[in-house]
Design a protein around this motif. Structure first.
Motif, PDB file in Angstrom:
ATOM      1  N   GLU A 464       0.852  -1.191   0.000  1.00 19.74           N
ATOM      2  CA  GLU A 464       0.000   0.000   0.000  1.00 19.74           C
ATOM      3  C   GLU A 464       0.888   1.240   0.000  1.00 19.74           C
ATOM      4  OE1 GLU A 464      -2.407  -0.437   3.461  1.00 19.74           O
ATOM      5  OE2 GLU A 464      -3.334  -2.276   2.738  1.00 19.74           O
ATOM      6  N   PRO A 465       0.791   2.057  -1.047  1.00 27.04           N
ATOM      7  CA  PRO A 465       1.668   3.223  -1.127  1.00 27.04           C
ATOM      8  C   PRO A 465       1.529   4.167   0.065  1.00 27.04           C
ATOM      9  CG  PRO A 465       0.085   3.182  -2.967  1.00 27.04           C
ATOM     10  CD  PRO A 465      -0.058   1.897  -2.238  1.00 27.04           C
ATOM     11  N   GLU A 466       0.289   4.304   0.590  1.00 23.30           N
ATOM     12  CA  GLU A 466       0.080   5.219   1.719  1.00 23.30           C
ATOM     13  C   GLU A 466       0.955   4.835   2.910  1.00 23.30           C
ATOM     14  OE1 GLU A 466      -2.146   3.375   0.330  1.00 23.30           O
ATOM     15  OE2 GLU A 466      -3.990   4.446  -0.191  1.00 23.30           O
ATOM     16  N   THR A 467       1.024   3.521   3.167  1.00 24.03           N
ATOM     17  CA  THR A 467       1.772   3.047   4.319  1.00 24.03           C
ATOM     18  C   THR A 467       3.236   3.443   4.212  1.00 24.03           C
ATOM     19  OG1 THR A 467       0.300   1.141   4.357  1.00 24.03           O
ATOM     20  CG2 THR A 467       2.309   0.973   5.661  1.00 24.03           C
ATOM     21  N   VAL A 468       3.819   3.188   3.031  1.00 29.78           N
ATOM     22  CA  VAL A 468       5.226   3.494   2.827  1.00 29.78           C
ATOM     23  C   VAL A 468       5.451   5.003   2.917  1.00 29.78           C
ATOM     24  CG1 VAL A 468       7.131   3.334   1.194  1.00 29.78           C
ATOM     25  CG2 VAL A 468       5.544   1.430   1.442  1.00 29.78           C
ATOM     26  N   LEU A 469       4.557   5.759   2.271  1.00 32.34           N
ATOM     27  CA  LEU A 469       4.723   7.214   2.246  1.00 32.34           C
ATOM     28  C   LEU A 469       4.603   7.837   3.633  1.00 32.34           C
ATOM     29  CD1 LEU A 469       2.769   8.060  -1.003  1.00 32.34           C
ATOM     30  CD2 LEU A 469       5.215   8.355  -0.602  1.00 32.34           C
ATOM     31  N   SER A 470       3.720   7.269   4.456  1.00 31.20           N
ATOM     32  CA  SER A 470       3.517   7.896   5.762  1.00 31.20           C
ATOM     33  C   SER A 470       4.650   7.577   6.739  1.00 31.20           C
ATOM     34  CB  SER A 470       2.172   7.462   6.354  1.00 31.20           C
ATOM     35  OG  SER A 470       2.158   6.072   6.541  1.00 31.20           O
ATOM     36  N   LEU A 471       5.462   6.576   6.437  1.00 31.29           N
ATOM     37  CA  LEU A 471       6.478   6.160   7.391  1.00 31.29           C
ATOM     38  C   LEU A 471       7.922   6.357   6.943  1.00 31.29           C
ATOM     39  CD1 LEU A 471       4.790   2.843   8.571  1.00 31.29           C
ATOM     40  CD2 LEU A 471       5.180   4.836   9.996  1.00 31.29           C
ATOM     41  N   ALA A 472       8.160   6.267   5.625  1.00 29.31           N
ATOM     42  CA  ALA A 472       9.544   6.110   5.176  1.00 29.31           C
ATOM     43  C   ALA A 472      10.304   7.421   5.008  1.00 29.31           C
ATOM     44  CB  ALA A 472       9.574   5.334   3.864  1.00 29.31           C
ATOM     45  N   ASP A 473      11.619   7.339   5.219  1.00 23.83           N
ATOM     46  CA  ASP A 473      12.524   8.450   4.928  1.00 23.83           C
ATOM     47  C   ASP A 473      13.189   8.280   3.561  1.00 23.83           C
ATOM     48  OD1 ASP A 473      12.158   9.524   7.542  1.00 23.83           O
ATOM     49  OD2 ASP A 473      13.513   7.977   8.296  1.00 23.83           O
ATOM     50  N   ARG A 474      13.132   7.056   3.083  1.00 23.48           N
ATOM     51  CA  ARG A 474      13.764   6.702   1.817  1.00 23.48           C
ATOM     52  C   ARG A 474      12.952   5.535   1.281  1.00 23.48           C
ATOM     53  NH1 ARG A 474      18.694   3.962   0.889  1.00 23.48           N
ATOM     54  NH2 ARG A 474      18.800   3.479   3.120  1.00 23.48           N
ATOM     55  N   ILE A 475      12.747   5.465  -0.029  1.00 28.40           N
ATOM     56  CA  ILE A 475      11.856   4.438  -0.563  1.00 28.40           C
ATOM     57  C   ILE A 475      12.508   3.676  -1.721  1.00 28.40           C
ATOM     58  CG2 ILE A 475       9.650   4.007  -1.716  1.00 28.40           C
ATOM     59  CD1 ILE A 475       8.551   6.476  -0.280  1.00 28.40           C
ATOM     60  N   LEU A 476      12.415   2.356  -1.655  1.00 28.19           N
ATOM     61  CA  LEU A 476      12.803   1.518  -2.783  1.00 28.19           C
ATOM     62  C   LEU A 476      11.529   0.965  -3.392  1.00 28.19           C
ATOM     63  CD1 LEU A 476      15.677  -0.680  -1.271  1.00 28.19           C
ATOM     64  CD2 LEU A 476      15.901   1.445  -2.541  1.00 28.19           C
ATOM     65  N   VAL A 477      11.480   0.923  -4.714  1.00 24.90           N
ATOM     66  CA  VAL A 477      10.331   0.315  -5.363  1.00 24.90           C
ATOM     67  C   VAL A 477      10.782  -0.992  -5.989  1.00 24.90           C
ATOM     68  CG1 VAL A 477       8.554   0.569  -7.130  1.00 24.90           C
ATOM     69  CG2 VAL A 477       9.316   2.563  -5.824  1.00 24.90           C
ATOM     70  N   MET A 478      10.089  -2.075  -5.667  1.00 20.48           N
ATOM     71  CA  MET A 478      10.416  -3.375  -6.254  1.00 20.48           C
ATOM     72  C   MET A 478       9.359  -3.767  -7.264  1.00 20.48           C
ATOM     73  SD  MET A 478      12.063  -5.735  -3.252  1.00 20.48           S
ATOM     74  CE  MET A 478      12.423  -7.118  -4.334  1.00 20.48           C
ATOM     75  N   LYS A 479       9.825  -4.405  -8.325  1.00 19.66           N
ATOM     76  CA  LYS A 479       8.926  -4.850  -9.371  1.00 19.66           C
ATOM     77  C   LYS A 479       9.436  -6.178  -9.882  1.00 19.66           C
ATOM     78  CE  LYS A 479       7.034  -3.079 -13.709  1.00 19.66           C
ATOM     79  NZ  LYS A 479       7.081  -1.923 -14.601  1.00 19.66           N
ATOM     80  N   LYS A 480       8.591  -7.184  -9.802  1.00 19.71           N
ATOM     81  CA  LYS A 480       8.949  -8.519 -10.279  1.00 19.71           C
ATOM     82  C   LYS A 480      10.316  -8.977  -9.771  1.00 19.71           C
ATOM     83  CE  LYS A 480       5.665  -8.141 -13.916  1.00 19.71           C
ATOM     84  NZ  LYS A 480       5.314  -7.961 -15.314  1.00 19.71           N
TER      85      LYS A 480
END
Lengths: 501, 335
Positions: A464-480
């Motif tokens: 859920e993007p909201e969860t990551v956005l509300s908590l993270a200082d840095r974000i990695l996106v994984m795909k397959k």
């Protein structure tokens, strides 16, 4: 698409479905033409799955009308739906790995001779013919479990067709497939379309939807908000519909830029290099710093869950290295990982808690070795648990209550309390806010921020993007299975996350 | 209104404790029945009989309680008991009339070898279960046959009679009025209870049985716990086997066969959950007495001795029904 003389194979009008007061679908109209591949997109909880379950006969109590070839129908059960030509291919395939391909194709409808014995020859021959007809190149005698996931999926589609389906629903069919396998699946779907079958293609992968579908319907908040021919639109168009132009608040939540502030100067606690696990994730490299929350976002099946489990010793990587505090770590068990300073909160409470045990035993299970050497000290355990119950506002506050009698939100707090007595070096939170109401989510955000201040390296894994956005200082996106993008010190929005994933 | 709520509360309380109450009530009913039906049942001498009769089963049941608390099963207990009893006799000097090609050693050496043997068999069970991943039901079924094979190879159809002096004393002599074997069983049961209730390992056993996945995610080394309980079960069986050989006065093939069913019955009749995580040695003690009183009591009343076999089967079935039912009650109450 079809004239009045030839009614659509499937037409739904005014479908409304609610679960105990919560409306999941609101007056949805949906029509499927003969010989088309129809994409279905929308966020988690937008209503796609509920609609599919109605079509597949899983939910029988709904308002509205469903017509099959112009005749009103109301499926009482999945069996009923199947007998009327609705076929469903789930994300978790329902193949039997120990049976042959031919047996899987005939599953539930084996040809029999007199005396009720299975007619193996006929079965093999008809399965071979059926597969050849569909252009699926696979040995009917092969063991199902020996095939690649992509081939298994094709056989599953063949089985659904063999049982007489004219309308086929595919749920997230591409999430676990490699690109060549996806091409092969698309080839099959196109051949089926050209043969006049109707296909519903549910997916989070908008590129895949645009590649293979003729039309697409976008769901948002339980409503079908738009249907359009794919040739006329692009990914941007779909995302705009998914997040809802015109709904200012929603739009803001999607497009609002959330600034990220990494802590490049902080000490690296955990360093992962080239970590790979066949069939789950490959070549993942990342570092986690003290007092920083790293978020990993990706759709279901993108490998982030397996990566998180690997870091806690639940499963192992096949290649690559994990370095914790400068030392190479090999977590052969969760016990080793825990002692090394790792902590993990799984996505469901059931996986973390003991429903029939009292609250205090739930809290202390992960720290027993630090409370005592040999003999248990229940008085100390209670005192520790009472402290957490007070700080986290666990209700009821008594720590001798059986855990199963607490409400869901309070159970979640107990689960978190397990890791708070002796702070870990690294805390991995998997879907920490799934299924929570707004108040509980805020509590989690506060607790996580508090832990960050104390210098813990935190990993938040979510679909859920909201969860990551509300908590993270840095974000990695994984795909397959791969890390496709890192967001550091730049504004990021839900919209951009969806775009990348 | 409030009255019915109180009644609901009491009922709920009883339901939640069905697994503890049912065996206890069963025991009281059985004792009352045999007391009324037979003059020879309720005597001090007969109490000693019952205690002696359940001692071998009791020692095996201690280890089995650990295994069943982890939601696993050990079908090899009787077979390992038999093999260990035969091993200790094999390494003891036998009477000239016994024609087994054995290796007489000092008593303490024979005992150590026998203990090592049952430890090793338990370790094989543990390896199969936790490393290879064979379900305990099948793994220990194979071990049942392996234990029988070891026994057969050592005695080759013969009967050995002599065991080391220590074993002879513990298995067949008395300390004052109390048979040593009863004391050993009591010590094992007490030790088992203390380990399960008051140690970290015991807590891990309950948690692993209660929710294996949650134990794993809490950082409990589930594989180590499962390995340990399989070894504990085998060693308890081995000790029971050695003392049993002294108690019977002979070591031979198949002499422990009935103890598999008896020991599993004792644990399950006592109310320890087959699904793991609930129950304990206290339950096992009650279960042992239920079986002991039943077996012994049926001898004191005039009953077809062939019917006894059927009655025991029915009692076990009843206990299984209560066990599963208690689990469901508990789940409902907790939810």
């Amino acid at each position: 698409m079809s004239g009045p003389t030839q009614p659509e194979p499937l037409k739904l009008s005014g479908i409304t479905k609610s679960f105990g007061g919560v409306t999941a679908l609101h007056a949805v109209d949906f029509a499927l033409a003969a010989g088309e591949i129809h994409g279905l997109v929308g966020e988690n909880g937008a209503g796609k799955s509920t609609l599919m379950k109605i079509i597949a006969g899983v939910h029988a109590d709904y308002q509205g009308e469903m017509r099959l070839d112009g005749h009103p129908v109301h499926f009482a059960s999945p069996r009923d739906a199947r007998s009327k030509g609705i076929g469903m291919v789930h994300q978790e395939l329902s193949v039997v790995p120990d049976l042959s391909v031919a047996e899987n194709v005939h599953l539930g409808a084996q040809p029999v001779q007199r005396l009720g014995l299975i007619d193996w020859r006929t079965m093999r021959r008809s399965a071979a013919a059926h597969l050849a007809n569909l252009g699926i190149d696979v040995d009917p005698n092969a063991r199902m479990g020996d095939l690649s996931l992509g081939l298994q999926q094709l056989v599953e589609v063949a089985r659904v067709l063999f049982s007489g389906a004219r309308i086929i629903i595919l749920d997230e069919p591409t999430s676990a497939l490699a690109p060549p396998e996806i091409e092969r699946l698309f080839g099959l779907l196109r051949r089926l379309r050209d043969a006049g079958k109707s296909i519903i293609f549910i997916s989070h992968f908008l590129d895949d939807v645009l590649t293979v579908c003729d039309r697409v319907t976008v769901f948002r908040n339980g409503q079908a908000v738009a249907t359009e021919t794919c040739a006329r639109i692009d990914k941007r168009w779909i995302i705009d519909r998914m997040i809802g132009t015109g709904h200012q608040e929603l739009e803001e939540s999607y497009l609002a830029d959330i600034p990220l502030h990494s802590r490049p100067g902080a000490k690296v606690v955990l360093q992962v290099d080239g970590l790979s696990r066949t069939g789950a994730y490959s070549d993942v490299s990342m570092s986690m710093r003290s007092g920083e929350v790293l978020g990993i976002y990706g759709f279901l099946g993108s490998g982030q869950l397996e990566l998180a489990r690997t870091l806690f010793g639940v499963m192992r990587a096949h290649r690559g290295s994990i370095v914790l505090d400068g030392r190479v770590a090999r977590f052969s068990s969760t016990s080793r990982a825990r002692r090394a300073g790792m902590a993990f909160l799984p996505e469901s409470r059931r996986k973390m808690l003991f429903g029939t045990e009292p609250v205090f035993k739930n809290v202390t299970i992960s720290i027993l070795n630090r409370i005592n050497r040999l003999w248990l000290r229940p008085a100390v355990e209670r005192r520790i648990a009472e402290g957490h119950a007070k700080n986290l506002h666990i209700r009821p506050p008594g720590v001798a209550h059986t855990l199963g009698t607490l409400s869901g939100g309070n159970q979640q707090k107990v689960a978190l309390a397990k890791w708070l007595t002796h702070l870990p070096r690294v805390l991995i939170l998997n879907e920490p806010t799934r299924g929570m109401d707004v108040g509980a989510k805020d509590d989690v955000v506060k607790i996580v921020r508090g832990l960050r201040e104390q210098g813990i390296a935190i990993l938040v894994v979510s679909t859920e993007p909201e969860t990551v956005l509300s908590l993270a200082d840095r974000i990695l996106v994984m795909k397959k299975g791969r890390v496709v993008r890192e967001f550091t010190d730049e504004p990021v929005s839900k919209d951009r996350l969806l775009d990348v994933a | 209104m409030s009255d019915s709520r109180i009644r609901m509360g009491v009922l709920g309380w009883l339901r939640g404790r069905l697994r503890n109450i049912a065996p206890f009530v069963t025991l009281i009913v059985l004792v009352a029945f045999f007391w009324a039906a037979s003059d020879s049942f309720a005597t001090l001498g007969n109490l000693e009989n019952i205690l002696t009769q359940i001692s071998v089963t009791g020692i095996i049941a201690v280890g089995l309680t650990f295994v069943i608390l982890c939601a696993e099963i050990d079908l090899s207990v009787a077979s390992i008991a038999n093999a260990t009893g035969i091993v200790v006799a094999f390494f003891t000097a036998q009477d000239a009339s016994v024609t087994i090609a054995n290796l007489p050693l000092a008593g303490w050496a024979a005992i150590i070898i026998a203990l090592a043997a049952c430890f090793a068999l338990g370790a094989v069970n543990a390896f199969g279960l936790t490393v290879i991943g064979i379900p305990s039901f099948i793994m220990t079924l194979a071990m049942l046959q392996i234990g029988a094979g070891v026994s057969a190879l050592l005695v080759r159809g013969q009967i050995a009679y002599s065991v080391p002096p220590l074993i002879l004393t513990l298995g067949s002599r008395s300390l004052g009025p109390v048979p040593w074997i009863v004391i050993v069983a009591a010590v094992f049961l007490l030790a088992g209870h203390i380990i399960l209730t008051y140690t970290r390992f015991g807590r891990y056993v309950y948690m692993t049985g209660g929710n294996r996945e949650a134990a794993e995610y809490s950082g409990v080394n589930v594989r180590a716990i499962l390995s340990a309980v399989m070894v504990i079960s085998a060693v308890c069986s081995g000790v029971a086997g050695m003392l049993g050989v002294a108690y019977f006065g002979s070591a031979q093939q198949n002499e422990f066969d009935t103890y598999l069913l008896d020991s599993i019955s004792a644990v399950v009749v006592g109310g320890t959950s087959l699904f793991g995580g609930q129950g304990g040695i206290g339950n096992t003690v009650i279960g042992l007495f239920v079986l002991g009183v039943l077996n012994n009591g049926l001898d004191h009343i005039n009953i077809d001795s062939f019917l006894k076999i059927l009655i025991r089967g029915l009692i076990l079935l009843l206990a299984l029904i209560i066990n599963v039912y208690a689990q469901r009650m508990r789940t409902v109450t907790a939810a």
